[in-house]
Scaffold this motif. Structure first.
Motif, PDB file in Angstrom:
ATOM      1  N   UNK A   1       0.750  -1.169  -0.020  1.00 24.12           N
ATOM      2  CA  UNK A   1      -0.054  -0.190   0.054  1.00 24.12           C
ATOM      3  C   UNK A   1       0.871   1.362  -0.091  1.00 24.12           C
ATOM      4  N   UNK A   2       2.030   1.121   1.042  1.00 28.23           N
ATOM      5  CA  UNK A   2       2.940   2.453   0.824  1.00 28.23           C
ATOM      6  C   UNK A   2       3.214   2.776  -0.610  1.00 28.23           C
ATOM      7  N   UNK A   3       3.553   1.606  -1.288  1.00 32.15           N
ATOM      8  CA  UNK A   3       4.313   1.825  -2.742  1.00 32.15           C
ATOM      9  C   UNK A   3       3.099   2.466  -3.578  1.00 32.15           C
TER      10      UNK A   3
ATOM     11  N   UNK B   1      -2.177  -1.115  13.335  1.00 33.47           N
ATOM     12  CA  UNK B   1      -2.046  -0.209  14.645  1.00 33.47           C
ATOM     13  C   UNK B   1      -1.431   0.913  14.378  1.00 33.47           C
ATOM     14  N   UNK B   2      -1.476   1.986  15.243  1.00 32.89           N
ATOM     15  CA  UNK B   2      -0.864   3.375  14.990  1.00 32.89           C
ATOM     16  C   UNK B   2      -1.224   4.100  13.728  1.00 32.89           C
TER      17      UNK B   2
ATOM     18  N   UNK C   1       4.373   7.978  10.198  1.00 30.07           N
ATOM     19  CA  UNK C   1       4.939   9.334   9.721  1.00 30.07           C
ATOM     20  C   UNK C   1       4.666   9.579   8.236  1.00 30.07           C
ATOM     21  N   UNK C   2       3.852   8.739   7.551  1.00 28.62           N
ATOM     22  CA  UNK C   2       3.454   9.143   6.294  1.00 28.62           C
ATOM     23  C   UNK C   2       2.061   9.329   6.029  1.00 28.62           C
ATOM     24  N   UNK C   3       1.619  10.017   5.028  1.00 30.26           N
ATOM     25  CA  UNK C   3       0.477  10.333   4.811  1.00 30.26           C
ATOM     26  C   UNK C   3      -0.095   9.317   3.590  1.00 30.26           C
TER      27      UNK C   3
END
Ligand SMILES: Cc1cc2nc3c(=O)[nH]c(=O)nc-3n(C[C@H](O)[C@H](O)[C@H](O)COP(=O)(O)OP(=O)(O)OC[C@H]3O[C@@H](n4cnc5c(N)ncnc54)[C@H](O)[C@@H]3O)c2cc1C
Length: 589
Positions: A20-22, A254-255, A277-279
């Motif tokens: 998902x981050x990619x 989580x978080x 710390x990423x959106x």
């Protein structure tokens, strides 16, 4: 269930997160459904959508999952459930609707109430069939207003079965533990079904063995785990839901709070989530479900909405710190509307404040002992102000009203020695639990005389002597002429089984006497976002906002701010989660 699969899921969640981050900076759809919040509402929506074949991602703001549901007793109120039929308890949708219509009055959203009554039994049947929940009927747990039309003398409330927390594998340490003051010996849970054994353990061999087995299991657990792994109540419910979600391939991050909704052409098509710390933009094919647990941790909203706080009085919230009203804010940011025209903005409960070694206090909810024999509750003038055996949601407004002109909203639960050794007093459990540490910490007060006790608490001593004197006379015959304690099935359910002639009433005549101070608290909020019968968020004109759903305490209570019976928040949270999951499966954009 073995923990191998949950170990695998732990890795799967991480792999998903990387993928998902990619993708998060592109406009690709990442999943069908995004669920915010890991309490009963969130898990029910996630699992239902998954059973319909949808790809689901769950995000949780806190480092622990489970929300208020993990603190709760996990009880659900499901009129017309199949357990009732098996037990031969007659109940109908029409009777339940009559009860709600009568009790909630003009605050009832009839379409939503009917949707709840129509879907609740189907939700429970499906979830039990799939092993997602496991419940036992409480056949004598009466509705809280059992003499009103359509009410039942027992059978609509169900208690979750125990669950072995070891099945969570590495997730066990991320499950929100129960409220510390409600456990014993460093994390041993005591469930609703254990309580009668705890109360009887010095008088019954069977009960002593039951408690002995609990203790032995706990001692073994403590060699390997930070707390007991025999889970009961809401912890058992959440753990079972989570294991099922993980085994069905639903990642839970989580978080990772949801912070903003993405809207295109009037549809909610995803959301931004903060993670490491990423959106991240998570775009969805079907929609977003907000299940962030209402606003009990938002000081700002409580200051605006809770009338006793507006009047300058204190309040001690029970739910966990992450429930700050994010779901309400997000729904309103895209046109959702806030429904605060409810009988009460929250589900009230009285709590005492248990001092901790570090100087802090932890609230302890007083659900049961108030209505048992040889207990009364009084205000600082020494007056009783309510039928103490009625529900916690009735007790708190009466306490606030009794303290209307005072600086604080507070009361004292007063009992005699025999009573507290049998049933305890708040965080002080029954014998053989030691009284001394609770006296030393000033949690409870004790005196050989009523006058001495009143003086220690700051209660009008002459009046308290008079109140107890007036209570004791008729109480010897099981009568309470002032408030008719014990006069209905719910009150008697909360009393002492077998105590004759009235399970709720006996004199306070065995010194020393004890008292604990209680203040207002809530189990969760009732005011929330307006939804339709599909759990969709609706705008001020009543039109659904496509792609956006709220369930659980983010949605305005289907009970209109009343508390008709045990389980009336988690029952609807799971039912509207189920409704949302099914509606999402049929939805398209
Ligand atoms: C001691 C106690 C006993 C209770 N017993 C019962 C009972 O037996 N039966 C009953 O019906 N009710 C009971 N209640 C009330 C009940 O627990 C709650 O009403 C219910 O659990 C709320 O469920 P939920 O899914 O709406 O929210 P929660 O279970 O509170 O879950 C919401 C989750 O959303 C997370 N979240 C918040 N913001 C975000 C965000 N921006 N992004 C992602 N996640 C977010 C929160 O951290 C939380 O984990 C009890 C409450 C207490 C305190």
């Amino acid at each position: 269930m073995d923990s191998f699969q949950t170990n695998d899921q732990f890795r799967l969640g991480t792999q998903w997160a990387k993928r998902v981050m990619s993708m998060a900076h592109s406009s690709q759809d990442i999943c069908d459904v995004l669920i915010a919040g890991s309490g009963a509402g969130g898990f029910a929506a996630a699992l239902t959508a998954r059973l319909q074949g949808l790809d689901v991602i769950m995000v949780e703001k806190e480092p622990l999952f489970g929300g208020t549901t993990a603190y709760s007793a996990g009880v659900i109120w499901i009129p017309g459930n199949s357990h009732q039929r098996l037990a031969g308890i007659a109940d109908t949708r029409e009777d339940a609707l009559t009860y709600l219509t009568h009790h909630v009055g003009n605050r009832l959203d009839r379409a939503n109430a009917e949707a709840f009554l129509d879907s609740a039994p189907a939700m429970l049947d499906l979830f039990e069939r799939e092993g997602i929940v496991s419940y036992t009927l409480a056949p004598t747990w009466a509705d809280y207003h059992p003499d009103e039309p359509g009410a039942l003398q027992g059978g609509r409330s169900l208690v979750p079965d125990d669950f072995d927390g070891r099945a969570l594998g590495p997730w066990f340490n991320q499950l929100r533990p129960p409220i510390k003051t409600m456990t014993a010996f460093g994390g041993m849970m005591v469930g609703r079904n254990d309580l009668p054994h705890v109360f009887r353990m010095t008088r019954s061999l069977g009960s002593a063995l039951h408690v002995g087995r609990m203790l032995a299991r706990h001692a073994r657990d403590r060699v390997r785990y930070s707390r007991g792994t025999r889970l009961v109540n809401g912890n058992a419910l959440v753990a079972r839901l989570a294991v099922n979600a993980f085994q069905r391939g639903i990642p839970l991050w989580l978080n990772s709070p949801i912070v903003e909704l993405v809207r295109e052409g009037g549809h909610v098509v995803g959301a931004f989530v903060e993670r490491e710390r990423q959106r991240l933009q998570i775009r969805t094919r079907r929609g977003v479900v907000l299940a962030c647990g209402g606003f009990p941790a938002s000081d700002d909203l409580k200051r605006r909405i809770y009338r006793h706080i507006v009047a300058g009085k204190g309040h001690a919230s029970l739910p966990p710190p992450g429930n700050t009203g994010d779901g309400l804010r997000l729904a309103q940011s895209v046109g959702g509307t806030f429904q605060d025209e409810v009988h009460q903005p929250a589900a009230w409960a009285p709590v005492s404040l248990v001092p901790q070694p570090d100087g802090s206090v932890i609230p302890f909810p007083h659900f049961f002992e108030r209505g048992k024999p040889s207990y009364i509750s009084v205000d600082r003038r020494g007056r009783r102000f309510v039928n103490e055996a009625k529900s916690y949601h009735v007790f708190v407004p009466a306490m606030i009203e009794a303290c209307r002109g005072d600086q604080h909203a507070q009361a004292w639960i007063v009992a005699d020695h025999r009573a507290i050794r049998r049933f305890g007093l708040g965080a002080l459990g029954p014998a053989p639990m030691r009284v001394q540490p609770f006296l030393r910490s000033n949690y409870i007060k004790r005196s050989d005389t009523v006058r001495g006790l009143a003086e220690a608490c700051g209660i009008d001593a002459t009046r308290l002597e008079r109140t107890i004197g007036a209570f004791n006379g008729p109480a010897r015959h099981g009568e309470d002429p002032e408030f008719q304690r014990g006069s209905d099935a719910y009150q008697r359910f909360n009393g002492a089984p077998g105590h004759k002639p009235n399970p709720c009433v006996a004199p306070l005549d065995r010194p020393p006497f004890y008292a604990v101070r209680v203040v207002p608290s809530e189990l969760g909020t009732f005011a929330g976002i307006r939804t339709n019968a599909n759990a969709q968020v609706i705008d001020s004109a009543g039109r659904p906002i496509p792609g956006l759903y709220t369930v659980g305490n983010d949605a305005a209570s289907v009970m209109g701010g009343t508390y008709p019976g045990a389980g009336i928040t988690i029952g609807p949270a799971m039912t509207f989660g189920f409704i949302a999951g099914r509606h999402l499966a049929g939805a398209s954009r």
